[in-house]
Design a protein around this motif. Structure first.
Motif, PDB file in Angstrom:
ATOM      1  N   UNK B  71       0.805  -1.223   0.000  1.00 29.67           N
ATOM      2  CA  UNK B  71       0.000   0.000   0.000  1.00 29.67           C
ATOM      3  C   UNK B  71       0.843   1.280   0.000  1.00 29.67           C
ATOM      4  N   UNK B  72       1.988   1.248   0.727  1.00 29.58           N
ATOM      5  CA  UNK B  72       2.831   2.444   0.755  1.00 29.58           C
ATOM      6  C   UNK B  72       3.495   2.685  -0.602  1.00 29.58           C
ATOM      7  N   UNK B  73       3.972   1.613  -1.209  1.00 34.24           N
ATOM      8  CA  UNK B  73       4.614   1.751  -2.519  1.00 34.24           C
ATOM      9  C   UNK B  73       3.601   2.138  -3.594  1.00 34.24           C
ATOM     10  N   UNK B  74       2.374   1.658  -3.427  1.00 37.03           N
ATOM     11  CA  UNK B  74       1.300   2.071  -4.334  1.00 37.03           C
ATOM     12  C   UNK B  74       1.063   3.582  -4.221  1.00 37.03           C
ATOM     13  N   UNK B  75       1.108   4.072  -2.973  1.00 36.08           N
ATOM     14  CA  UNK B  75       0.922   5.510  -2.753  1.00 36.08           C
ATOM     15  C   UNK B  75       2.059   6.302  -3.389  1.00 36.08           C
ATOM     16  N   UNK B  76       3.285   5.782  -3.242  1.00 37.85           N
ATOM     17  CA  UNK B  76       4.441   6.432  -3.868  1.00 37.85           C
ATOM     18  C   UNK B  76       4.239   6.510  -5.378  1.00 37.85           C
ATOM     19  N   UNK B  77       3.788   5.389  -5.957  1.00 38.89           N
ATOM     20  CA  UNK B  77       3.586   5.362  -7.414  1.00 38.89           C
ATOM     21  C   UNK B  77       2.516   6.349  -7.851  1.00 38.89           C
ATOM     22  N   UNK B  78       1.413   6.393  -7.108  1.00 37.91           N
ATOM     23  CA  UNK B  78       0.322   7.301  -7.475  1.00 37.91           C
ATOM     24  C   UNK B  78       0.775   8.759  -7.371  1.00 37.91           C
ATOM     25  N   UNK B  79       1.548   9.067  -6.304  1.00 33.01           N
ATOM     26  CA  UNK B  79       2.046  10.443  -6.150  1.00 33.01           C
ATOM     27  C   UNK B  79       3.009  10.804  -7.281  1.00 33.01           C
ATOM     28  N   UNK B  80       3.875   9.854  -7.634  1.00 36.23           N
ATOM     29  CA  UNK B  80       4.825  10.117  -8.720  1.00 36.23           C
ATOM     30  C   UNK B  80       4.087  10.310 -10.041  1.00 36.23           C
ATOM     31  N   UNK B  81       3.050   9.494 -10.259  1.00 45.01           N
ATOM     32  CA  UNK B  81       2.262   9.633 -11.496  1.00 45.01           C
ATOM     33  C   UNK B  81       1.524  10.974 -11.508  1.00 45.01           C
ATOM     34  N   UNK B  82       1.029  11.394 -10.347  1.00 46.02           N
ATOM     35  CA  UNK B  82       0.342  12.684 -10.271  1.00 46.02           C
ATOM     36  C   UNK B  82       1.311  13.817 -10.591  1.00 46.02           C
ATOM     37  N   UNK B  83       2.525  13.726 -10.045  1.00 43.46           N
ATOM     38  CA  UNK B  83       3.538  14.751 -10.323  1.00 43.46           C
ATOM     39  C   UNK B  83       3.884  14.766 -11.812  1.00 43.46           C
ATOM     40  N   UNK B  84       3.986  13.572 -12.395  1.00 44.41           N
ATOM     41  CA  UNK B  84       4.248  13.478 -13.836  1.00 44.41           C
ATOM     42  C   UNK B  84       3.156  14.200 -14.619  1.00 44.41           C
ATOM     43  N   UNK B  85       1.919  13.994 -14.218  1.00 43.24           N
ATOM     44  CA  UNK B  85       0.803  14.644 -14.896  1.00 43.24           C
ATOM     45  C   UNK B  85       0.862  16.154 -14.782  1.00 43.24           C
ATOM     46  N   UNK B  86       1.175  16.643 -13.576  1.00 42.86           N
ATOM     47  CA  UNK B  86       1.249  18.091 -13.359  1.00 42.86           C
ATOM     48  C   UNK B  86       2.365  18.703 -14.198  1.00 42.86           C
ATOM     49  N   UNK B  87       3.543  18.056 -14.171  1.00 47.29           N
ATOM     50  CA  UNK B  87       4.684  18.576 -14.932  1.00 47.29           C
ATOM     51  C   UNK B  87       4.368  18.562 -16.431  1.00 47.29           C
ATOM     52  N   UNK B  88       3.718  17.496 -16.893  1.00 44.53           N
ATOM     53  CA  UNK B  88       3.365  17.407 -18.315  1.00 44.53           C
ATOM     54  C   UNK B  88       2.396  18.520 -18.702  1.00 44.53           C
ATOM     55  N   UNK B  89       1.423  18.782 -17.833  1.00 44.31           N
ATOM     56  CA  UNK B  89       0.443  19.843 -18.124  1.00 44.31           C
ATOM     57  C   UNK B  89       1.117  21.213 -18.173  1.00 44.31           C
ATOM     58  N   UNK B  90       2.027  21.462 -17.221  1.00 38.36           N
ATOM     59  CA  UNK B  90       2.734  22.749 -17.213  1.00 38.36           C
ATOM     60  C   UNK B  90       3.584  22.885 -18.479  1.00 38.36           C
ATOM     61  N   UNK B  91       4.287  21.789 -18.833  1.00 38.94           N
ATOM     62  CA  UNK B  91       5.131  21.823 -20.035  1.00 38.94           C
ATOM     63  C   UNK B  91       4.279  22.050 -21.284  1.00 38.94           C
ATOM     64  N   UNK B  92       3.128  21.377 -21.329  1.00 39.57           N
ATOM     65  CA  UNK B  92       2.246  21.548 -22.492  1.00 39.57           C
ATOM     66  C   UNK B  92       1.721  22.982 -22.562  1.00 39.57           C
ATOM     67  N   UNK B  93       1.384  23.550 -21.402  1.00 34.48           N
ATOM     68  CA  UNK B  93       0.868  24.925 -21.385  1.00 34.48           C
ATOM     69  C   UNK B  93       1.943  25.924 -21.814  1.00 34.48           C
ATOM     70  N   UNK B  94       3.157  25.742 -21.294  1.00 33.37           N
ATOM     71  CA  UNK B  94       4.265  26.629 -21.671  1.00 33.37           C
ATOM     72  C   UNK B  94       4.541  26.489 -23.170  1.00 33.37           C
ATOM     73  N   UNK B  95       4.602  25.244 -23.640  1.00 29.64           N
ATOM     74  CA  UNK B  95       4.839  25.010 -25.070  1.00 29.64           C
ATOM     75  C   UNK B  95       3.772  25.640 -25.937  1.00 29.64           C
ATOM     76  N   UNK B  96       2.523  25.518 -25.507  1.00 32.28           N
ATOM     77  CA  UNK B  96       1.408  26.092 -26.259  1.00 32.28           C
ATOM     78  C   UNK B  96       1.528  27.613 -26.351  1.00 32.28           C
ATOM     79  N   UNK B  97       1.775  28.245 -25.209  1.00 31.27           N
ATOM     80  CA  UNK B  97       1.842  29.707 -25.209  1.00 31.27           C
ATOM     81  C   UNK B  97       3.042  30.222 -26.009  1.00 31.27           C
TER      82      UNK B  97
END
Lengths: 69, 151
Positions: B71-97
């Motif tokens: 369960x703890x490692x699952x939480x680590x994975x979910x948090x890392x995936x969430x961070x990946x999503x946030x970074x990707x969205x920021x990169x996409x927004x910067x790239x778009x602008x």
């Protein structure tokens, strides 16, 4: 939140790997719980308490904010 | 027909499959750069082997690579995936602008990534959160006053 996992494990002469195997979690997770870096889920907290035959509120003290996430 | 892949092979196979698809894309593209497919294969193959070996380690990384998380490692994975999503969205927004500002040709690609990410977020809310909040009962039933601003 302070817990008594390390203390209980030491009393029974168990290694962290033994406890991890008994609880069905990784050794790293047992280490994190003992160090207060990870708060286990409610089901896991109950599994730990039952394993040591200690009430869950004796195993985990919510009034002590010294360690924990 | 249900195909069962051994847990330890799942992540390495995913890497290998992604590499194979990318290499195939370079081959389909053809032209003078078809040999980029070879570079992809040569780069990805050792990575697949490394991930497979890592999956056998007694560590958090090993558990993630070997698909045997608790369960703890699952939480680590979910948090890392969430961070990946946030970074990707920021990169996409910067790239778009930036692409819009410099009149670049690739603005639509960034827009697609941003839009897919936004749709994924809305779908995630629906799937994991707001759809399961239930309805109040007892004294709370019918209490639909708006949450006070500032709290």
């Amino acid at each position: 939140m302070r817990n008594r996992v390390r203390e209980q494990r030491a009393q029974r002469g168990l290694s962290q790997a033994d406890l991890a195997a008994a609880l069905g979690v990784s050794r790293q997770t047992v280490i994190s719980i003992e160090n207060g870096r990870y708060l286990p889920s409610l089901p896991l907290a109950f599994r730990i308490a039952r394993f040591f035959e200690v009430p869950v509120d004796k195993m985990f003290d919510p009034d002590d904010e010294e360690a924990g996430t | 027909v249900k195909i069962s892949v051994p847990a330890r092979l799942r992540v390495p196979l995913a890497y290998g499959l992604a590499g194979a698809i990318l290499a195939a894309a370079w081959l389909v593209r053809g032209g003078a750069t078809w040999w980029f497919a070879i570079i992809v294969v040569v780069s990805v193959a050792p990575r697949v082997f490394v991930v497979y070996r890592r999956g056998g380690r007694d560590s958090d990384e090993g558990a993630l690579a070997g698909s045997r998380v608790d369960e703890r490692q699952q939480e680590i994975r979910v948090r890392a995936q969430a961070l990946t999503g946030i970074v990707t969205m920021i990169a996409a927004f910067v790239g778009l602008t930036v692409e819009i500002a410099i009149k670049g040709p690739a603005w639509w690609a960034f827009l697609v990534i941003f839009a897919v990410g936004a749709l994924g977020y809305v779908f995630g809310l629906q799937q994991y959160g707001t759809a399961g909040e239930g309805v109040p009962d007892g004294e709370d039933a019918g209490d639909d006053e708006p949450f006070p601003v500032g709290r």
